[in-house]
Scaffold this motif. Structure first.
Motif, PDB file in Angstrom:
ATOM      1  N   VAL A  67       0.895  -1.343   0.017  1.00  0.00           N
ATOM      2  CA  VAL A  67       0.006  -0.207   0.008  1.00  0.00           C
ATOM      3  C   VAL A  67       0.887   1.175  -0.121  1.00  0.00           C
ATOM      4  CG1 VAL A  67      -1.808   1.461   1.343  1.00  0.00           C
ATOM      5  CG2 VAL A  67      -1.684  -1.251   1.306  1.00  0.00           C
ATOM      6  N   THR A  68       0.675   2.125  -1.029  1.00  0.00           N
ATOM      7  CA  THR A  68       1.253   3.246  -1.105  1.00  0.00           C
ATOM      8  C   THR A  68       0.448   4.403  -0.254  1.00  0.00           C
ATOM      9  OG1 THR A  68       2.513   2.721  -3.072  1.00  0.00           O
ATOM     10  CG2 THR A  68       2.378   5.192  -2.736  1.00  0.00           C
ATOM     11  N   ALA A  69       1.326   5.137   0.522  1.00  0.00           N
ATOM     12  CA  ALA A  69       0.434   6.098   1.466  1.00  0.00           C
ATOM     13  C   ALA A  69       0.661   7.560   0.759  1.00  0.00           C
ATOM     14  CB  ALA A  69       1.153   5.986   2.938  1.00  0.00           C
ATOM     15  N   GLY A  70      -0.113   8.424   1.052  1.00  0.00           N
ATOM     16  CA  GLY A  70      -0.145   9.744   0.356  1.00  0.00           C
ATOM     17  C   GLY A  70      -0.998  10.653   1.214  1.00  0.00           C
ATOM     18  N   ASP A  71      -1.162  11.803   0.835  1.00  0.00           N
ATOM     19  CA  ASP A  71      -1.774  12.962   1.623  1.00  0.00           C
ATOM     20  C   ASP A  71      -3.586  12.824   1.315  1.00  0.00           C
ATOM     21  OD1 ASP A  71      -2.301  14.979   3.220  1.00  0.00           O
ATOM     22  OD2 ASP A  71      -1.308  16.466   1.618  1.00  0.00           O
ATOM     23  N   GLY A  72      -4.255  13.237   2.458  1.00  0.00           N
ATOM     24  CA  GLY A  72      -5.669  13.337   2.391  1.00  0.00           C
ATOM     25  C   GLY A  72      -6.101  13.595   3.781  1.00  0.00           C
ATOM     26  N   ASP A  73      -7.422  12.805   3.930  1.00  0.00           N
ATOM     27  CA  ASP A  73      -8.057  13.060   5.367  1.00  0.00           C
ATOM     28  C   ASP A  73      -7.947  11.686   6.127  1.00  0.00           C
ATOM     29  OD1 ASP A  73     -10.155  11.402   4.253  1.00  0.00           O
ATOM     30  OD2 ASP A  73     -11.557  12.969   4.230  1.00  0.00           O
ATOM     31  N   GLY A  74      -7.215  10.610   5.783  1.00  0.00           N
ATOM     32  CA  GLY A  74      -7.115   9.664   6.507  1.00  0.00           C
ATOM     33  C   GLY A  74      -8.056   8.397   5.708  1.00  0.00           C
ATOM     34  N   THR A  75      -9.032   8.750   5.138  1.00  0.00           N
ATOM     35  CA  THR A  75      -9.873   7.996   4.466  1.00  0.00           C
ATOM     36  C   THR A  75     -10.009   8.008   2.957  1.00  0.00           C
ATOM     37  OG1 THR A  75     -11.255   7.784   6.557  1.00  0.00           O
ATOM     38  CG2 THR A  75     -12.353   6.901   4.303  1.00  0.00           C
ATOM     39  N   VAL A  76      -9.909   9.171   2.663  1.00  0.00           N
ATOM     40  CA  VAL A  76     -10.077   9.850   1.025  1.00  0.00           C
ATOM     41  C   VAL A  76      -8.870  10.513   0.750  1.00  0.00           C
ATOM     42  CG1 VAL A  76     -11.562  10.814  -0.642  1.00  0.00           C
ATOM     43  CG2 VAL A  76     -12.640   9.929   1.252  1.00  0.00           C
ATOM     44  N   ASN A  77      -8.167  10.125  -0.365  1.00  0.00           N
ATOM     45  CA  ASN A  77      -6.918  10.792  -0.889  1.00  0.00           C
ATOM     46  C   ASN A  77      -7.041  11.937  -1.248  1.00  0.00           C
ATOM     47  OD1 ASN A  77      -6.939  10.687  -3.649  1.00  0.00           O
ATOM     48  ND2 ASN A  77      -6.985   8.468  -3.365  1.00  0.00           N
ATOM     49  N   LEU A  78      -6.193  12.856  -1.305  1.00  0.00           N
ATOM     50  CA  LEU A  78      -6.211  14.440  -1.665  1.00  0.00           C
ATOM     51  C   LEU A  78      -6.742  14.525  -3.007  1.00  0.00           C
ATOM     52  CD1 LEU A  78      -6.055  17.030  -0.576  1.00  0.00           C
ATOM     53  CD2 LEU A  78      -3.764  17.155  -1.135  1.00  0.00           C
ATOM     54  N   GLN A  79      -6.402  13.611  -4.103  1.00  0.00           N
ATOM     55  CA  GLN A  79      -6.744  13.783  -5.225  1.00  0.00           C
ATOM     56  C   GLN A  79      -8.327  13.670  -5.341  1.00  0.00           C
ATOM     57  OE1 GLN A  79      -4.479  11.236  -7.818  1.00  0.00           O
ATOM     58  NE2 GLN A  79      -5.604  11.859  -9.799  1.00  0.00           N
ATOM     59  N   SER A  80      -8.588  12.738  -4.886  1.00  0.00           N
ATOM     60  CA  SER A  80     -10.090  12.512  -4.951  1.00  0.00           C
ATOM     61  C   SER A  80     -10.828  13.629  -4.311  1.00  0.00           C
ATOM     62  CB  SER A  80     -10.798  11.151  -4.272  1.00  0.00           C
ATOM     63  OG  SER A  80     -10.068  10.107  -4.995  1.00  0.00           O
ATOM     64  N   LEU A  81     -10.374  13.983  -3.066  1.00  0.00           N
ATOM     65  CA  LEU A  81     -11.046  15.281  -2.306  1.00  0.00           C
ATOM     66  C   LEU A  81     -11.000  16.439  -3.162  1.00  0.00           C
ATOM     67  CD1 LEU A  81      -9.347  14.726   1.141  1.00  0.00           C
ATOM     68  CD2 LEU A  81     -11.908  14.582   0.676  1.00  0.00           C
ATOM     69  N   ARG A  82      -9.976  16.535  -4.141  1.00  0.00           N
ATOM     70  CA  ARG A  82     -10.240  17.912  -4.853  1.00  0.00           C
ATOM     71  C   ARG A  82     -10.873  17.646  -5.896  1.00  0.00           C
ATOM     72  NH1 ARG A  82      -3.820  19.630  -3.610  1.00  0.00           N
ATOM     73  NH2 ARG A  82      -4.186  20.562  -1.789  1.00  0.00           N
ATOM     74  N   LEU A  83     -11.517  16.584  -6.360  1.00  0.00           N
ATOM     75  CA  LEU A  83     -12.153  16.297  -7.518  1.00  0.00           C
ATOM     76  C   LEU A  83     -13.176  17.386  -7.812  1.00  0.00           C
ATOM     77  CD1 LEU A  83     -12.542  14.508  -9.922  1.00  0.00           C
ATOM     78  CD2 LEU A  83     -14.433  13.407  -8.702  1.00  0.00           C
ATOM     79  N   ALA A  84     -14.002  17.657  -7.103  1.00  0.00           N
ATOM     80  CA  ALA A  84     -15.099  18.908  -7.321  1.00  0.00           C
ATOM     81  C   ALA A  84     -14.531  20.245  -7.721  1.00  0.00           C
ATOM     82  CB  ALA A  84     -15.833  18.748  -6.209  1.00  0.00           C
ATOM     83  N   ARG A  85     -13.364  20.455  -6.958  1.00  0.00           N
ATOM     84  CA  ARG A  85     -12.666  21.613  -7.311  1.00  0.00           C
ATOM     85  C   ARG A  85     -12.329  21.827  -8.795  1.00  0.00           C
ATOM     86  NH1 ARG A  85      -8.972  25.355  -3.559  1.00  0.00           N
ATOM     87  NH2 ARG A  85     -10.160  23.779  -1.767  1.00  0.00           N
ATOM     88  N   ARG A  86     -11.708  20.724  -8.984  1.00  0.00           N
ATOM     89  CA  ARG A  86     -11.116  20.444 -10.604  1.00  0.00           C
ATOM     90  C   ARG A  86     -12.097  20.325 -11.555  1.00  0.00           C
ATOM     91  NH1 ARG A  86      -8.084  16.417  -8.253  1.00  0.00           N
ATOM     92  NH2 ARG A  86      -8.970  14.874  -9.630  1.00  0.00           N
ATOM     93  N   THR A  87     -13.312  19.801 -11.571  1.00  0.00           N
ATOM     94  CA  THR A  87     -14.279  19.380 -12.363  1.00  0.00           C
ATOM     95  C   THR A  87     -15.554  20.099 -12.334  1.00  0.00           C
ATOM     96  OG1 THR A  87     -15.166  17.579 -10.918  1.00  0.00           O
ATOM     97  CG2 THR A  87     -13.082  16.958 -12.436  1.00  0.00           C
ATOM     98  N   TRP A  88     -15.854  20.509 -11.417  1.00  0.00           N
ATOM     99  CA  TRP A  88     -17.230  21.450 -11.420  1.00  0.00           C
ATOM    100  C   TRP A  88     -16.823  22.650 -12.234  1.00  0.00           C
ATOM    101  CZ3 TRP A  88     -19.781  21.188  -6.138  1.00  0.00           C
ATOM    102  CH2 TRP A  88     -20.153  19.912  -5.644  1.00  0.00           C
TER     103      TRP A  88
END
Length: 130
Positions: A67-88
């Motif tokens: 498992v590769t660790a990254g940044d986020g909120d401990g459950t959802v990774n940062l790339q997914s968390l920023r999806l709305a900001r990028r796509t809306w």
């Protein structure tokens, strides 16, 4: 493919979406006429990638070899968390969309974190609400 992996609940959800003539792109679309405040957190170690040596097989419990660790909120990774900001897209009607990103708040703690609750209160009721 979901049923082949034994993911019957996910398969049922997708079949129901198709029956309703919806798709996953529709579910990820921004609300068109609703003021929106999207809250996310960064700075908490979060699993980002799962590496499997063997292919998935029905009925087998798939466990990642690495498992590769990254940044986020401990459950959802940062790339997914920023999806709305990028796509809306910006609302053509001028409907307000705000994005709040906080540091170091774990996923399930966001619902009780005072700074987040204050930001939601201000978004909903204005700067002078109590």
């Amino acid at each position: 493919y979901l049923l082949a992996l034994g993911l019957t609940q996910a398969g049922d959800i997708l079949r129901n979406l198709e029956r309703l003539r919806l798709n996953t792109a529709y579910l990820g679309a921004p609300p068109s006429e609703v003021r929106t405040l999207a809250v996310s957190s960064r700075g908490v170690a979060t699993s980002e990638q799962y590496h499997f040596a063997a292919p998935f097989t029905p009925g087998a419990e798939a466990k990642p070899d690495r498992v590769t660790a990254g940044d986020g909120d401990g459950t959802v990774n940062l790339q997914s968390l920023r999806l709305a900001r990028r796509t809306w897209p910006r609302a053509a009607s001028g409907v307000e969309r705000q994005f709040l990103e906080v540091d170091g708040v774990a996923h399930f703690d966001t619902i009780s974190e005072p700074n987040i609750l204050a930001a939601i209160n201000e978004f909903l009721f204005g700067a002078h609400s109590t």
